[in-house]
Design a protein around this motif. Structure first.
Motif, short mmCIF file in Angstrom:
data_model
loop_
_atom_site.label_atom_id
_atom_site.label_comp_id
_atom_site.label_asym_id
_atom_site.label_seq_id
_atom_site.Cartn_x
_atom_site.Cartn_y
_atom_site.Cartn_z
N LEU A 1 -59.20 19.76 11.15
CA LEU A 1 -58.84 21.05 11.75
C LEU A 1 -58.48 22.06 10.66
CD1 LEU A 1 -58.72 21.91 14.69
CD2 LEU A 1 -56.24 21.63 14.59
N PHE B 1 -61.55 23.15 8.79
CA PHE B 1 -62.39 24.07 9.55
C PHE B 1 -62.03 25.53 9.26
CE2 PHE B 1 -62.74 26.86 13.24
CZ PHE B 1 -64.10 26.80 13.48
N ILE C 1 -65.09 24.73 16.72
CA ILE C 1 -64.34 23.56 16.24
C ILE C 1 -64.97 22.28 16.79
CG2 ILE C 1 -62.10 22.38 16.33
CD1 ILE C 1 -60.77 25.13 16.42
N TYR D 1 -68.12 21.55 14.99
CA TYR D 1 -67.81 21.10 13.64
C TYR D 1 -67.43 19.62 13.63
CZ TYR D 1 -65.62 21.20 8.99
OH TYR D 1 -65.28 20.94 7.70
#
Lengths: 348, 306
Positions: free
Chosen positions: B21, B24, B63, B66
């Motif tokens: 996270l 990202f 997200i 990803y």
């Protein structure tokens, strides 16, 4: 009746610190650095961004003659003309620039009233960089950046670290679990890479660098504060604050935190040194503090290209030495503090 | 034991999710497409690039994509070279691994030897010299050490080449390896010394001495073996710092590893590449630490409970 005075732990620590020769020397050097950084405009011969292109990449100890020309745009900082010879004839100054070309300028175009005002032959103690800027001046101004980074970034780190560590250690349970998860996530990135990552996110610049370093370095502080709070929480005086009906914020910040200051101070000193290294590393790779602001990492990088030529190694060496001294004294001082606050760990 | 390992692995996955996270969000500020193309680019090409990079989708969707892509080993494509990031990283892994592993090996071996020598006769000149040198080693960032080594051993003495990879001869490894090793070496020497001094002060060492065992035998068999535990912790913790250090060392010595790729990516703000290299380093670090934790669980039953 005599009053028996009990020495507070922090006063005791300070007394122990004063007996530690290494730490005292480090403190003195640190003090000199701080004073030099604050007094930078008065102790340096030039402005850090003043360029004398004719005198670029000169070795340490070089001295060259310059004329100060009036600068209508900014009367406080006159323009500089590098000259090899000069002569005042009537109202005109005839001079030869270092490449041998002849020029002349009206006397009125130069600064001041006598030749003492408009001519100088300064010595560039540490030489000049590729723009003919005085290395000594830039070194002192670079120290300003390094010390500010240490101070501001570490303050940011302390703010975040103490807050998160304190509430994790005080509330425990799921609050602790959540904060420890965050700590572990941040801890998974090597600090310098996290700083690089935040710099990409925040953009290049002075304040962005401070913030990037600050929000990357709070993890150790949070861990220590949390650990300290775990044990402090069990003490009777904390139970007393509960019995007295104090709110959690009052207990945390007025009673628990004060008793955890020792380790926090020790850790901050180390963090200060790390922040200086982080800023230099960032500037070295072109993120971080941007030109023309002087920064040690940037100066080292500027000089790096000249190393392979085997000349002008001073451009790299002097800022490196400055940084080594800065970080070294901070580490010695930090070690001294640690020994002073916790004599058990001191080296035999 | 199985429960302990399972718990560790589960928590590691939880941490890794957080790591992904954070990774990202490593992207240029504002509109990455605009930053990449510059202020003068027309809005049509900016929105085309935005679409190509998936930046026009909602954040949550980005997200999600990803993460699912990462699950398939897809780290995206480099903006500068248009090659898959994962491919570049794997291609450059051997160079970085060679540098990191030889450095940590040298740092561990020399660090322990120096620490033991310092602890052998504490507070003599040998001890003082070792400890003050190591303090200097801790105080200097890798890139400064590297530049100084280049200056002395590369330029002034001309003993070693100052740039290039081992395909042009093993001597190219010397300076980068030493540069990278100095910091962990200094720390390992200091930890070994203080750990040795701790152990030497304990009763069983006194007993061993009282039994009439020779100094050397007590030192090595009784003290050193027990003093090494904190050293192992230090080595595994320092492996991460070492990986980050390779970035700078590779840049200085033009060593074709992951760090050098990251460097040119930073200069071009090639953020998928930056994300990939940072994520890769973090994953290695987390994995090494989890393995070390599990290993401790085997060695020390106390660890399993907490």
């Amino acid at each position: 009746m005599s009053v028996h005075r009990v020495e507070s732990p922090s006063r005791l620590a300070m007394r122990r610190l004063r007996k530690n020769t290494g730490a005292v020397i480090a403190m003195v050097v640190l003090g000199i650095m701080v004073v030099a950084a604050l007094a930078a405009p008065w102790i340096t011969p030039f402005d850090p961004t003043t360029q004398i292109l004719e005198y670029s990449v000169k070795p340490a100890g070089f001295s060259g003659t310059i004329l100060y020309k009036r600068n209508p745009a900014d009367p406080q900082t006159p323009s500089i003309i590098a000259v090899s010879t000069w002569q005042l004839v009537g109202d005109t100054v005839h001079y030869q620039d270092p490449s041998g070309e002849h020029y002349s300028i009206a006397r009125a175009g130069l600064v001041g009233s006598t030749s003492d005002d408009f001519v100088a032959t300064p010595t560039f103690w540490l030489g000049t960089d590729r723009f003919g800027r005085d290395l000594f001046t830039r070194l002192v101004y670079g120290m300003r950046v390094s010390l500010s980074v240490g101070l501001i970034s570490e303050s940011i780190a302390l703010l975040i670290g103490i807050f998160l560590g304190a509430i994790a250690g005080f509330y425990r349970g799921w609050v602790d679990d959540a904060i420890m998860w965050l700590v572990n996530v941040v801890w998974s990135f090597p600090t310098i890479l996290l700083v690089v990552a935040f710099s990409v996110l925040l953009g290049k610049g002075y304040w962005q660098t401070f913030v990037a370093i600050g929000i990357s370095s709070w993890v150790d502080i949070a861990r220590i504060v949390r650990g300290q709070f775990f044990s402090i929480r069990e003490q009777e005086y904390i139970e007393a604050t509960r019995a007295l009906g104090y709110g959690p914020m009052r207990t945390i910040f007025r009673h628990m935190l004060l008793n955890a200051t020792g380790p926090i101070i020790v850790l901050s000193t180390a963090g200060f040194a790390t922040a200086i290294i982080a800023e230099a590393s960032l500037s070295f790779i072109g993120l971080g503090v941007q030109p023309p602001t002087a920064s040690w990492g940037q100066m080292i990088k500027d000089g790096y290209g000249y190393i392979a030529l085997g000349t002008n190694w001073g451009m790299t060496l002097f800022p490196s030495i400055a940084m080594a001294i800065g970080v070294l004294v901070l580490n010695v001082f930090g070690d001294g503090l640690r020994d002073a606050f916790d004599p058990k760990t001191s080296q035999r | 034991m199985a429960a302990f390992i399972l718990r560790k692995v589960f928590y590691t996955l939880l941490v890794l999710a957080g790591v992904v996270l954070v990774t990202f969000f490593i992207r240029p500020p504002g509109d990455p497409a605009r930053v990449l193309l510059g202020q003068r680019a027309d809005s049509a090409s900016v929105s085309a690039l935005r679409q190509q990079l998936g930046l026009d989708k909602p954040l949550a969707y980005q997200i999600g994509t990803y993460m699912t892509n990462l699950g398939r080993g897809d780290m995206g494509r480099s903006i500068a070279t248009n090659r898959p990031v994962a491919e570049t990283i794997l291609e450059r892994l051997p160079a970085t691994a060679l540098l990191a592993l030889t450095s940590i090996a040298i740092a561990t071996i020399l660090g322990i030897i120096l620490g033991v020598i310092a602890a052998w006769r504490p507070n003599t000149w040998v001890d003082t010299l070792t400890m003050s040198t190591s303090l200097l080693g801790i105080s200097l960032p890798a890139f400064v050490v590297g530049l100084l080594l280049v200056l002395v051993f590369g330029v002034a003495l001309e003993w070693f080449p100052i740039s290039g990879y081992v395909d042009r001869g093993a001597e190219h490894l010397v300076l980068p390896m030493i540069t990278l090793a100095i910091r962990p070496l200094s720390i390992i020497a200091r930890v070994t010394r203080s750990s040795m001094l701790d152990v030497l002060g304990q009763d069983y060492v006194r007993t061993a001495k009282a039994k009439g065992l020779s100094d050397a035998s007590v030192f090595v068999k009784h003290a050193l073996r027990n003093a090494l535990n904190p050293v192992v912790t230090t080595v595994s913790a320092w492996f991460a710092g070492l990986l980050a250090g390779t970035y700078f060392v590779e840049f200085i010595f033009n060593w074709p590893g992951i760090g050098l790729a990251a460097f040119s990516a930073i200069e071009k703000l090639d953020y998928p590449m930056i994300q990939g290299t940072v994520l890769f380093t973090a994953i290695i670090f987390v994995t090494v630490n989890t393995l070390a934790d599990i290993l401790y669980g085997f060695i020390d039953p106390k660890v399993r409970v907490s």
